[in-house]
Design a protein around this motif. Sequence first.
Motif, PDB file in Angstrom:
ATOM      1  N   GLY A   1       0.819  -1.195   0.000  1.00 49.83           N
ATOM      2  CA  GLY A   1       0.000   0.000   0.000  1.00 49.83           C
ATOM      3  C   GLY A   1       0.859   1.253   0.000  1.00 49.83           C
ATOM      4  O   GLY A   1       2.010   1.251   0.409  1.00 49.83           O
ATOM      5  N   LEU A   2       0.286   2.323  -0.474  1.00 49.75           N
ATOM      6  CA  LEU A   2       0.969   3.619  -0.469  1.00 49.75           C
ATOM      7  C   LEU A   2       0.283   4.538   0.532  1.00 49.75           C
ATOM      8  O   LEU A   2      -0.942   4.539   0.632  1.00 49.75           O
ATOM      9  CB  LEU A   2       0.907   4.244  -1.873  1.00 49.75           C
ATOM     10  N   PRO A   3       1.049   5.346   1.302  1.00 50.01           N
ATOM     11  CA  PRO A   3       2.516   5.419   1.253  1.00 50.01           C
ATOM     12  C   PRO A   3       3.134   4.238   1.984  1.00 50.01           C
ATOM     13  O   PRO A   3       2.661   3.833   3.031  1.00 50.01           O
ATOM     14  CB  PRO A   3       2.815   6.723   1.985  1.00 50.01           C
ATOM     15  N   GLY A   4       4.181   3.698   1.427  1.00 51.42           N
ATOM     16  CA  GLY A   4       4.879   2.589   2.043  1.00 51.42           C
ATOM     17  C   GLY A   4       6.376   2.778   1.947  1.00 51.42           C
ATOM     18  O   GLY A   4       7.075   2.846   2.950  1.00 51.42           O
ATOM     19  N   PRO A   5       6.902   2.883   0.708  1.00 49.85           N
ATOM     20  CA  PRO A   5       8.339   3.070   0.543  1.00 49.85           C
ATOM     21  C   PRO A   5       8.841   4.354   1.209  1.00 49.85           C
ATOM     22  O   PRO A   5       8.057   5.240   1.550  1.00 49.85           O
ATOM     23  CB  PRO A   5       8.502   3.157  -0.988  1.00 49.85           C
ATOM     24  N   VAL A   6      10.158   4.432   1.365  1.00 47.13           N
ATOM     25  CA  VAL A   6      10.771   5.618   1.966  1.00 47.13           C
ATOM     26  C   VAL A   6      11.568   6.369   0.905  1.00 47.13           C
ATOM     27  O   VAL A   6      12.028   5.793  -0.085  1.00 47.13           O
ATOM     28  CB  VAL A   6      11.667   5.257   3.157  1.00 47.13           C
ATOM     29  N   GLY A   7      11.752   7.666   1.147  1.00 44.46           N
ATOM     30  CA  GLY A   7      12.380   8.524   0.157  1.00 44.46           C
ATOM     31  C   GLY A   7      13.831   8.212  -0.121  1.00 44.46           C
ATOM     32  O   GLY A   7      14.380   8.656  -1.136  1.00 44.46           O
ATOM     33  N   ALA A   8      14.480   7.437   0.751  1.00 42.41           N
ATOM     34  CA  ALA A   8      15.881   7.085   0.526  1.00 42.41           C
ATOM     35  C   ALA A   8      16.067   6.167  -0.670  1.00 42.41           C
ATOM     36  O   ALA A   8      17.175   6.065  -1.211  1.00 42.41           O
ATOM     37  CB  ALA A   8      16.457   6.411   1.779  1.00 42.41           C
ATOM     38  N   ASN A   9      14.969   5.506  -1.130  1.00 41.21           N
ATOM     39  CA  ASN A   9      15.086   4.524  -2.200  1.00 41.21           C
ATOM     40  C   ASN A   9      13.701   4.244  -2.779  1.00 41.21           C
ATOM     41  O   ASN A   9      13.088   3.224  -2.484  1.00 41.21           O
ATOM     42  CB  ASN A   9      15.726   3.239  -1.656  1.00 41.21           C
ATOM     43  N   VAL A  10      13.216   5.161  -3.586  1.00 40.16           N
ATOM     44  CA  VAL A  10      11.874   5.014  -4.157  1.00 40.16           C
ATOM     45  C   VAL A  10      11.896   5.490  -5.602  1.00 40.16           C
ATOM     46  O   VAL A  10      12.584   6.450  -5.949  1.00 40.16           O
ATOM     47  CB  VAL A  10      10.826   5.808  -3.343  1.00 40.16           C
ATOM     48  N   ALA A  11      11.160   4.789  -6.457  1.00 43.41           N
ATOM     49  CA  ALA A  11      11.149   5.101  -7.885  1.00 43.41           C
ATOM     50  C   ALA A  11       9.721   5.157  -8.400  1.00 43.41           C
ATOM     51  O   ALA A  11       8.845   4.425  -7.934  1.00 43.41           O
ATOM     52  CB  ALA A  11      11.954   4.057  -8.667  1.00 43.41           C
ATOM     53  N   PHE A  12       9.522   6.025  -9.388  1.00 46.43           N
ATOM     54  CA  PHE A  12       8.214   6.216 -10.010  1.00 46.43           C
ATOM     55  C   PHE A  12       8.344   5.991 -11.513  1.00 46.43           C
ATOM     56  O   PHE A  12       9.350   6.377 -12.115  1.00 46.43           O
ATOM     57  CB  PHE A  12       7.697   7.643  -9.801  1.00 46.43           C
ATOM     58  N   HIS A  13       7.301   5.412 -12.100  1.00 45.42           N
ATOM     59  CA  HIS A  13       7.234   5.435 -13.552  1.00 45.42           C
ATOM     60  C   HIS A  13       6.873   6.855 -13.991  1.00 45.42           C
ATOM     61  O   HIS A  13       6.175   7.575 -13.273  1.00 45.42           O
ATOM     62  CB  HIS A  13       6.182   4.439 -14.062  1.00 45.42           C
ATOM     63  N   ARG A  14       7.348   7.249 -15.154  1.00 43.26           N
ATOM     64  CA  ARG A  14       7.104   8.618 -15.615  1.00 43.26           C
ATOM     65  C   ARG A  14       5.617   8.948 -15.668  1.00 43.26           C
ATOM     66  O   ARG A  14       5.225  10.095 -15.453  1.00 43.26           O
ATOM     67  CB  ARG A  14       7.754   8.839 -16.989  1.00 43.26           C
ATOM     68  N   ARG A  15       4.767   7.970 -15.898  1.00 42.25           N
ATOM     69  CA  ARG A  15       3.328   8.259 -15.971  1.00 42.25           C
ATOM     70  C   ARG A  15       2.799   8.793 -14.638  1.00 42.25           C
ATOM     71  O   ARG A  15       1.809   9.539 -14.620  1.00 42.25           O
ATOM     72  CB  ARG A  15       2.545   7.023 -16.396  1.00 42.25           C
TER      73      ARG A  15
END
Length: 309
Positions: A155-169
């Motif tokens: 679920g989001l938010p879940g990941p942390v900003g130290a290591n998170v990636a987004f698809h351009r969409r």
Amino acid sequence: MEVSILIPTHNRVDLLTRTLSSLRNVNAPSGVHVEVIVTANACTDGTQARVAKKNEHFPFELSVAEEPVPGQNHARNKCLQQANGDILAFVDDDVCFDEDWLSGLVRVFRRHNADVVGGRVKLWWEAIDEPEWFESYLSTILAGYDRGEEVKEVGLPGPVGANVAFHRRVYEALGEFHTAIQDDDNPLYRGNEVEYLRRAADAGFSGYYAPDALVYHWVSPDRIKPEFFRQAGRGYGYSRVRMKDSFGPYTACRSVAGFFYLAILHSLGRITAKAIGDTAREYHRLYTSNVGIGGLHGSWIRLKDEVLG
């Protein structure tokens, strides 16, 4: 496929240099082009020159952008404006990459058509030994993120900003990071990426955990001291209020009541934990009680500005 590795930084050139050095050893999957963009956020320590020097023999395309306005999300937005990748991967300037980090990240995007991917973050006890009292449930406060050995939807938010990636969409749909969270009342900038991830969830985007996209996040000596837990809690509580789109009387009453409950309950819990010598529990209660205090502070600021005039 093109991957943009995005690294905001502010006056931490020595840590940044180590991060870039570890990035040299990362394996790029076949058919993947990699660019690395460092954003020097109001830097006065020679960051631009050091990055330029690194670029002489760097295995990936490396560039540095400048963002004069202080604040992590201002720097993140500058990274996004410069990026060309299909995958927009944010990492902190104080991590050490596992050599299979990029392969693990790309694999989850390809196999699951993922929108958001959070890589595993283990704590890097290099500057100081891990305290005997430290417990794993404190790791998330230090930006650790470890959900085990298997790829899974999260679920989001879940990941942390130290290591998170987004698809351009995701970026095309949501736009840039919210910068109103960052001000003098939130010195640790807690919660900057949380607001973006919540917007992604509201927009129906999927989140995945990638165990092989592993980085080690450096633990500075000050981060195992009470003052860090206090400031981190207050910053996150304050951010949670600043994230809200509106703050009318009903929202204000619910927020004040909830944060007051957190502040009181966990302050009492901290006293108990300290009395029995449970340092890990004491620090966790210190953090959580200050989430309540920070939320009350943020609520007062928004009430004053938006409700009371």
